[in-house]
Design a protein around this motif. Structure first.
Motif, mmCIF file in Angstrom:
data_model
loop_
_atom_site.group_PDB
_atom_site.id
_atom_site.type_symbol
_atom_site.label_atom_id
_atom_site.label_comp_id
_atom_site.label_asym_id
_atom_site.label_seq_id
_atom_site.Cartn_x
_atom_site.Cartn_y
_atom_site.Cartn_z
ATOM 1 N N PRO A 216 -108.213 -1.817 -19.200
ATOM 2 C CA PRO A 216 -107.483 -0.939 -18.280
ATOM 3 C C PRO A 216 -106.192 -0.422 -18.902
ATOM 4 C CG PRO A 216 -107.113 -3.234 -17.713
ATOM 5 C CD PRO A 216 -108.136 -3.233 -18.812
ATOM 6 N N THR A 217 -105.616 0.573 -18.256
ATOM 7 C CA THR A 217 -104.293 1.051 -18.652
ATOM 8 C C THR A 217 -103.223 0.212 -17.953
ATOM 9 O OG1 THR A 217 -104.243 2.680 -16.881
ATOM 10 C CG2 THR A 217 -105.108 3.405 -19.028
ATOM 11 N N SER A 218 -102.015 0.297 -18.477
ATOM 12 C CA SER A 218 -100.916 -0.490 -17.929
ATOM 13 C C SER A 218 -99.633 0.293 -18.103
ATOM 14 C CB SER A 218 -100.819 -1.833 -18.667
ATOM 15 O OG SER A 218 -99.647 -2.535 -18.310
ATOM 16 N N ARG A 219 -98.750 0.197 -17.106
ATOM 17 C CA ARG A 219 -97.423 0.787 -17.256
ATOM 18 C C ARG A 219 -96.507 -0.206 -17.950
ATOM 19 N NH1 ARG A 219 -95.376 2.873 -11.636
ATOM 20 N NH2 ARG A 219 -96.272 0.874 -10.993
ATOM 21 N N ARG A 220 -95.623 0.329 -18.764
ATOM 22 C CA ARG A 220 -94.699 -0.515 -19.507
ATOM 23 C C ARG A 220 -93.378 0.208 -19.679
ATOM 24 N NH1 ARG A 220 -97.654 -0.194 -25.475
ATOM 25 N NH2 ARG A 220 -97.006 1.941 -25.987
ATOM 26 N N VAL A 221 -92.325 -0.565 -19.911
ATOM 27 C CA VAL A 221 -90.990 -0.014 -20.127
ATOM 28 C C VAL A 221 -90.653 -0.190 -21.600
ATOM 29 C CG1 VAL A 221 -88.553 -0.133 -19.484
ATOM 30 C CG2 VAL A 221 -90.321 -0.638 -17.778
ATOM 31 N N ALA B 61 -100.034 3.183 -20.953
ATOM 32 C CA ALA B 61 -100.742 3.026 -22.224
ATOM 33 C C ALA B 61 -102.009 2.213 -22.005
ATOM 34 C CB ALA B 61 -99.842 2.341 -23.247
ATOM 35 N N ASP B 62 -102.975 2.412 -22.896
ATOM 36 C CA ASP B 62 -104.187 1.598 -22.867
ATOM 37 C C ASP B 62 -103.850 0.165 -23.245
ATOM 38 O OD1 ASP B 62 -105.780 3.781 -22.211
ATOM 39 O OD2 ASP B 62 -106.130 4.293 -24.322
ATOM 40 N N THR B 63 -104.486 -0.768 -22.591
ATOM 41 C CA THR B 63 -104.325 -2.169 -22.946
ATOM 42 C C THR B 63 -105.222 -2.470 -24.139
ATOM 43 O OG1 THR B 63 -103.907 -2.712 -20.631
ATOM 44 C CG2 THR B 63 -104.491 -4.531 -22.093
ATOM 45 N N PRO B 64 -104.676 -2.988 -25.229
ATOM 46 C CA PRO B 64 -105.509 -3.220 -26.415
ATOM 47 C C PRO B 64 -106.532 -4.325 -26.191
ATOM 48 C CG PRO B 64 -103.324 -4.144 -26.724
ATOM 49 C CD PRO B 64 -103.267 -3.354 -25.454
ATOM 50 N N LEU C 89 -104.751 -12.198 -22.087
ATOM 51 C CA LEU C 89 -104.336 -11.051 -21.279
ATOM 52 C C LEU C 89 -103.709 -11.585 -20.003
ATOM 53 C CD1 LEU C 89 -104.275 -8.006 -20.536
ATOM 54 C CD2 LEU C 89 -106.597 -8.285 -19.623
ATOM 55 N N VAL C 90 -102.434 -11.240 -19.794
ATOM 56 C CA VAL C 90 -101.683 -11.728 -18.641
ATOM 57 C C VAL C 90 -101.369 -10.568 -17.712
ATOM 58 C CG1 VAL C 90 -99.599 -12.939 -17.870
ATOM 59 C CG2 VAL C 90 -100.622 -13.507 -20.091
ATOM 60 N N ARG C 91 -101.661 -10.749 -16.436
ATOM 61 C CA ARG C 91 -101.202 -9.798 -15.416
ATOM 62 C C ARG C 91 -99.858 -10.313 -14.914
ATOM 63 N NH1 ARG C 91 -103.588 -5.894 -12.734
ATOM 64 N NH2 ARG C 91 -105.683 -6.633 -13.292
ATOM 65 N N ASN C 92 -98.793 -9.638 -15.312
ATOM 66 C CA ASN C 92 -97.457 -10.092 -14.930
ATOM 67 C C ASN C 92 -97.222 -9.895 -13.441
ATOM 68 O OD1 ASN C 92 -96.581 -10.908 -17.485
ATOM 69 N ND2 ASN C 92 -95.936 -8.842 -18.044
ATOM 70 N N GLN C 93 -96.604 -10.873 -12.828
ATOM 71 C CA GLN C 93 -96.231 -10.778 -11.420
ATOM 72 C C GLN C 93 -94.721 -10.658 -11.248
ATOM 73 O OE1 GLN C 93 -98.080 -13.976 -9.177
ATOM 74 N NE2 GLN C 93 -100.040 -13.699 -10.217
ATOM 75 N N PHE C 94 -93.966 -11.283 -12.139
ATOM 76 C CA PHE C 94 -92.509 -11.195 -12.108
ATOM 77 C C PHE C 94 -91.995 -10.945 -13.517
ATOM 78 C CE2 PHE C 94 -93.390 -13.739 -8.333
ATOM 79 C CZ PHE C 94 -92.553 -13.162 -7.381
ATOM 80 N N LEU C 95 -91.033 -10.032 -13.631
ATOM 81 C CA LEU C 95 -90.317 -9.784 -14.869
ATOM 82 C C LEU C 95 -88.896 -10.297 -14.713
ATOM 83 C CD1 LEU C 95 -91.352 -6.045 -15.516
ATOM 84 C CD2 LEU C 95 -92.603 -8.129 -16.162
ATOM 85 N N LEU D 15 -99.491 -5.341 -17.674
ATOM 86 C CA LEU D 15 -100.483 -6.158 -18.356
ATOM 87 C C LEU D 15 -100.009 -6.411 -19.778
ATOM 88 C CD1 LEU D 15 -103.761 -4.361 -17.209
ATOM 89 C CD2 LEU D 15 -103.018 -6.640 -16.491
ATOM 90 N N ALA D 16 -100.118 -7.642 -20.226
ATOM 91 C CA ALA D 16 -99.637 -7.995 -21.557
ATOM 92 C C ALA D 16 -100.745 -8.685 -22.338
ATOM 93 C CB ALA D 16 -98.422 -8.908 -21.456
ATOM 94 N N VAL D 17 -101.113 -8.092 -23.461
ATOM 95 C CA VAL D 17 -101.984 -8.761 -24.421
ATOM 96 C C VAL D 17 -101.077 -9.382 -25.481
ATOM 97 C CG1 VAL D 17 -103.747 -8.489 -26.189
ATOM 98 C CG2 VAL D 17 -103.962 -7.257 -24.028
ATOM 99 N N VAL D 18 -101.054 -10.693 -25.537
ATOM 100 C CA VAL D 18 -100.127 -11.400 -26.419
ATOM 101 C C VAL D 18 -100.854 -12.561 -27.077
ATOM 102 C CG1 VAL D 18 -98.057 -10.808 -25.095
ATOM 103 C CG2 VAL D 18 -99.347 -12.877 -24.523
ATOM 104 N N PRO D 19 -100.369 -12.996 -28.239
ATOM 105 C CA PRO D 19 -100.913 -14.234 -28.804
ATOM 106 C C PRO D 19 -100.514 -15.416 -27.930
ATOM 107 C CG PRO D 19 -99.016 -13.491 -30.065
ATOM 108 C CD PRO D 19 -99.335 -12.398 -29.094
#
Length: 336
Positions: free
Chosen positions: A2-7, A27-30, A38-44, A101-105
């Motif tokens: 999916p796509t994700s909004r990011r700052v 942006a597209d999620t890699p 892959l994490v769906r963030n709930q709080f920043l 959405l965050a794709v991270v190690p």
């Protein structure tokens, strides 16, 4: 994917980052590589330290690059995993950035959140970087003893309020310094400080510290630097400990600011001044978290949260933090 909004950081700030230094993009999620989650963030999270993370001035971390996702702690739920230690449904907190959405190690994860009886948001505040900063800064560097007078600047903030309460648990007398009548009330009524000074309402901070601390200051937890710290230094007790945690009052380090020197106060009072960065204690987080959680459950460690809604609130969140508009730990809640 999916796509994700990011700052992302759009321009390098000179001093405190403003809304115009950031840009929201989609942006597209890699795709996940082996070892990724892959994490769906709930709080920043929004931290005063983020000012330093985007600065070109030397810091303890590499600055965020132009066009890169803004570095931040975040908490959320794993929705996909290519790492054997993590599964969909796990709640985690870590350095995931200002994005939906965050794709991270997997190494970006600070920890799995196991305190199911506490709100997930606390993993970014009292059970996260702020509570840990207060815990290790006060106990390991401040070394409070029963009967000590502990003075805390930005005392109504997420770190300062925890410092004051942990000091009370350790049997200390606590004096908070905060800006404005509402935050002074919060220090006294919500966080149990024995006394509180409104630095915005006095032209004589040093006199106010002297009145509140007739036997001197045994531990000063410094979140501000600048004029407030200059005033406190004049009233250190013999063998005092000064814990340098932040420099929030300094708008820019270029040009380098000048002002009163603390060396004479430290010499005459045989005092010690030491700074720290919370990542110095990363290997000991597991020691602190159970104690923090127990104090929260017992009602001995209270917290306040200032929650902004939606990723649209992110670009101005740091600037408004430095304007003093928050009332507690500043968070951004994302909506699925």
């Amino acid at each position: 994917m999916p796509t994700s909004r990011r700052v992302v950081l759009a321009a390098r700030p000179d001093g405190i980052p403003q809304a115009e230094h950031f840009r929201i993009e989609t942006a597209d999620t890699p795709a996940l590589k082996p070892g990724d989650i892959l994490v769906r963030n709930q709080f920043l999270s929004v931290e005063p330290a983020m000012r330093g993370w985007v600065s070109a001035v030397a810091n303890y971390a590499q600055p965020v690059g132009i066009g890169e996702v803004m570095r931040s702690f975040a908490s959320g739920e794993i929705v996909a995993s290519e790492h054997p230690g993590f599964s969909p449904g796990d709640k985690v907190t870590g350095m995931f950035g200002w994005q939906e959405l965050a794709v991270v190690p997997a190494s970006a994860v600070q920890r799995k959140v196991t305190e199911t009886d506490l709100p997930l948001s606390t993993s970014l505040g009292i059970m996260g970087i702020n509570g840990l900063t207060a815990y290790f800064g006060l106990l390991d560097i401040g070394l409070p003893k029963p009967g000590d007078t502990v003075v805390v600047s930005i005392a109504a903030g997420a770190v300062g309020s925890a410092v004051g309460q942990i000091a009370k648990i350790m049997g200390c007398r606590t004096v908070g310094i905060a800006g404005g009548a509402a935050k002074v009330r919060q220090c006294l009524q919500d966080f149990g400080f024995d006394a509180a000074i409104d630095y915005k309402a006095t032209n004589d901070i040093a006199g106010a510290v002297a009145a509140a601390c007739p036997n001197g200051v045994d531990v000063y937890f410094d979140n501000t630097s600048g004029a407030i710290s200059d005033a406190v230094m004049r009233h250190l007790a013999v063998k005092a400990r000064v814990v340098v945690c932040g420099t929030a009052s300094v708008p820019s380090w270029d040009p380098w600011p000048t002002g009163p020197r603390p060396e004479r106060h430290l010499l005459v009072k045989r005092a010690r001044m030491e700074s720290f960065v919370i990542f110095d204690f990363a290997h000991r987080f597991g020691e602190a978290l159970p104690r923090l959680a127990q104090w929260v459950r017992e009602g001995r460690l209270r917290y306040a949260e200032d929650v902004l809604e939606g990723i649209e609130a992110a670009p101005d969140a740091i600037a408004s933090l430095y304007r003093g508009e928050n009332r507690g730990k500043r968070l951004i809640r994302l909506h699925a």
